[in-house]
Design a protein around this motif. Sequence first.
Motif, PDB file in Angstrom:
ATOM      1  N   ILE A  77      27.348   2.755   1.177  1.00 15.39           N
ATOM      2  CA  ILE A  77      26.002   3.261   1.439  1.00 15.39           C
ATOM      3  C   ILE A  77      24.983   2.916   0.354  1.00 15.39           C
ATOM      4  CG2 ILE A  77      26.942   5.163   2.804  1.00 15.39           C
ATOM      5  CD1 ILE A  77      26.165   7.075   0.536  1.00 15.39           C
ATOM      6  N   MET A  78      25.429   2.560  -0.870  1.00 16.82           N
ATOM      7  CA  MET A  78      24.453   2.285  -1.936  1.00 16.82           C
ATOM      8  C   MET A  78      24.865   1.108  -2.808  1.00 16.82           C
ATOM      9  SD  MET A  78      23.175   6.087  -3.146  1.00 16.82           S
ATOM     10  CE  MET A  78      21.921   5.409  -4.223  1.00 16.82           C
ATOM     11  N   GLY A  98      45.609  -8.803   9.420  1.00 17.51           N
ATOM     12  CA  GLY A  98      45.293  -7.620  10.208  1.00 17.51           C
ATOM     13  C   GLY A  98      45.817  -6.315   9.650  1.00 17.51           C
ATOM     14  N   ARG A  99      46.534  -6.375   8.528  1.00 17.91           N
ATOM     15  CA  ARG A  99      47.123  -5.157   7.968  1.00 17.91           C
ATOM     16  C   ARG A  99      46.176  -4.489   6.973  1.00 17.91           C
ATOM     17  NH1 ARG A  99      50.688  -9.095   7.240  1.00 17.91           N
ATOM     18  NH2 ARG A  99      50.404  -8.981   4.977  1.00 17.91           N
ATOM     19  N   PHE A 100      44.899  -4.471   7.295  1.00 16.50           N
ATOM     20  CA  PHE A 100      43.907  -3.851   6.427  1.00 16.50           C
ATOM     21  C   PHE A 100      43.138  -2.799   7.198  1.00 16.50           C
ATOM     22  CE2 PHE A 100      39.550  -3.411   4.908  1.00 16.50           C
ATOM     23  CZ  PHE A 100      39.790  -2.999   3.605  1.00 16.50           C
ATOM     24  N   ARG A 101      42.866  -1.710   6.520  1.00 14.01           N
ATOM     25  CA  ARG A 101      42.102  -0.610   7.115  1.00 14.01           C
ATOM     26  C   ARG A 101      41.038  -0.194   6.112  1.00 14.01           C
ATOM     27  NH1 ARG A 101      46.177   3.720   9.083  1.00 14.01           N
ATOM     28  NH2 ARG A 101      46.193   4.186   6.872  1.00 14.01           N
ATOM     29  N   LEU A 102      39.839   0.021   6.588  1.00 16.11           N
ATOM     30  CA  LEU A 102      38.729   0.398   5.710  1.00 16.11           C
ATOM     31  C   LEU A 102      38.599   1.909   5.663  1.00 16.11           C
ATOM     32  CD1 LEU A 102      36.339  -0.608   3.971  1.00 16.11           C
ATOM     33  CD2 LEU A 102      34.928  -0.482   6.042  1.00 16.11           C
ATOM     34  N   GLY A 103      38.929   2.490   4.523  1.00 17.87           N
ATOM     35  CA  GLY A 103      38.682   3.902   4.292  1.00 17.87           C
ATOM     36  C   GLY A 103      37.340   4.070   3.610  1.00 17.87           C
ATOM     37  N   VAL A 104      36.495   4.952   4.134  1.00 19.05           N
ATOM     38  CA  VAL A 104      35.137   5.106   3.617  1.00 19.05           C
ATOM     39  C   VAL A 104      34.827   6.575   3.352  1.00 19.05           C
ATOM     40  CG1 VAL A 104      34.290   3.030   4.785  1.00 19.05           C
ATOM     41  CG2 VAL A 104      34.098   5.256   5.935  1.00 19.05           C
ATOM     42  N   GLY A 105      33.833   6.787   2.479  1.00 23.51           N
ATOM     43  CA  GLY A 105      33.347   8.123   2.197  1.00 23.51           C
ATOM     44  C   GLY A 105      31.926   8.059   1.679  1.00 23.51           C
ATOM     45  N   GLU A 127      24.448  11.068   6.740  1.00 17.67           N
ATOM     46  CA  GLU A 127      23.646  10.269   7.667  1.00 17.67           C
ATOM     47  C   GLU A 127      23.770   8.783   7.344  1.00 17.67           C
ATOM     48  OE1 GLU A 127      19.614  11.421   7.437  1.00 17.67           O
ATOM     49  OE2 GLU A 127      19.921  13.459   8.192  1.00 17.67           O
ATOM     50  N   MET A 128      23.713   8.454   6.069  1.00 14.61           N
ATOM     51  CA  MET A 128      23.815   7.055   5.640  1.00 14.61           C
ATOM     52  C   MET A 128      25.177   6.481   6.001  1.00 14.61           C
ATOM     53  SD  MET A 128      21.954   7.453   1.907  1.00 14.61           S
ATOM     54  CE  MET A 128      21.954   5.699   1.478  1.00 14.61           C
ATOM     55  N   LEU A 129      26.232   7.269   5.809  1.00 12.54           N
ATOM     56  CA  LEU A 129      27.569   6.783   6.123  1.00 12.54           C
ATOM     57  C   LEU A 129      27.709   6.521   7.614  1.00 12.54           C
ATOM     58  CD1 LEU A 129      30.402   6.114   5.077  1.00 12.54           C
ATOM     59  CD2 LEU A 129      31.027   8.508   5.501  1.00 12.54           C
ATOM     60  N   ALA A 130      27.209   7.422   8.443  1.00 10.73           N
ATOM     61  CA  ALA A 130      27.314   7.222   9.895  1.00 10.73           C
ATOM     62  C   ALA A 130      26.583   5.953  10.323  1.00 10.73           C
ATOM     63  CB  ALA A 130      26.755   8.443  10.627  1.00 10.73           C
ATOM     64  N   GLU A 131      25.396   5.728   9.771  1.00 10.58           N
ATOM     65  CA  GLU A 131      24.655   4.515  10.115  1.00 10.58           C
ATOM     66  C   GLU A 131      25.366   3.276   9.583  1.00 10.58           C
ATOM     67  OE1 GLU A 131      20.249   2.501   9.413  1.00 10.58           O
ATOM     68  OE2 GLU A 131      20.473   4.677   9.163  1.00 10.58           O
ATOM     69  N   SER A 132      25.924   3.396   8.385  1.00  9.41           N
ATOM     70  CA  SER A 132      26.644   2.275   7.793  1.00  9.41           C
ATOM     71  C   SER A 132      27.835   1.859   8.648  1.00  9.41           C
ATOM     72  CB  SER A 132      27.116   2.657   6.385  1.00  9.41           C
ATOM     73  OG  SER A 132      27.931   1.666   5.824  1.00  9.41           O
TER      74      SER A 132
END
Length: 330
Positions: A77-78, A98-105, A127-132
């Motif tokens: 987000i920043m 394909g064995r990659f997963r994006l964990g976000v916060g 809000e920024m994370l949802a849009e991202s």
Amino acid sequence: MTGPTIGYFLSSEEYAPAQLVEQAALAEEAGFDALWISDHFHPWNDEQGQSAFVWSTIGAISQVCKLPVTTAVTCPIMRLSPVITAQAAATSAVLLDGRFRLGVGTGEALNEHVHGHYWPGADVRREMLAESVEVMRRLWSGEVVDHRGEHYTVDNARIYTLPEQPPEVWVSGFGPAATRLAGEIGDGYITTSADTELLGLFRETSGGKPAAAGFKAAFAPTEEEGLDHAHRLWSTSGLPGELAQILPTPRHFEQAAQLVTKEATRSSLVCGPDIDRHIESFGEYVDAGFEEIYVADIGPHYSEMIKRFGAEVLPAVRERAARREEVSAR
């Protein structure tokens, strides 16, 4: 035998890149199922002393290890925009077949303030994370993306290097609002707590999607040595409330962590060589029903820890999970 995925958590703040790559290979050899890797610009304190660029480390891991990898977590987000994060995640997924997963916060000021921008409140960051996440998923389609949103502008952007399937996005949550958002926009849930109320909230909001939790251990020849490593390196984990989200520098974390006693650190994680206690430390996560559980080591004895856990801890935890499933099925 069924049961949760049991993974190893790579701490980018404590170990140099070559050590993280070594740990990944050791974890695969020992029988761990998957990897988490943290993403920081700064360590939590100067004593930890590391914080490499996670995307370079993931690329190196892909060449020595076949385990799935999840960022736990990155903040798109920043410090890194959703456009660049989407490109980095897509390349990682290609390298890992394909064995990659994006964990976000929603991140911490510690890492995200480095461009000098205003650090928004938690509601704005959600809000920024949802849009991202929306932007990243559009980019993974391979189409040219134009976006004029509340927080982000994307102008004629297209990602060319893409995996066959877009990465899943798992979202972290440590309170009700963030957990509810994880259920609304995530393919899965990431936390470091065995809080069954929050887990239940995620299950309800998401319709029953999977959840993963992580915690730390301080394996060492003696309990006191393990405690010394844990308190010196990770007493910052004992800070309450939202301090971890708003303090801007490692120095501030060091100042605040002076309030965390050594006994508080002792009570928060298992230190030393007692295998039975390390087995038991998984118990609350197994009993809560997490689909995935990850453990990180603290201190210099990670090689022995990974090998001992592979030989003794993982089989016992899997057996406990299998017994729990048998009881639940009756």
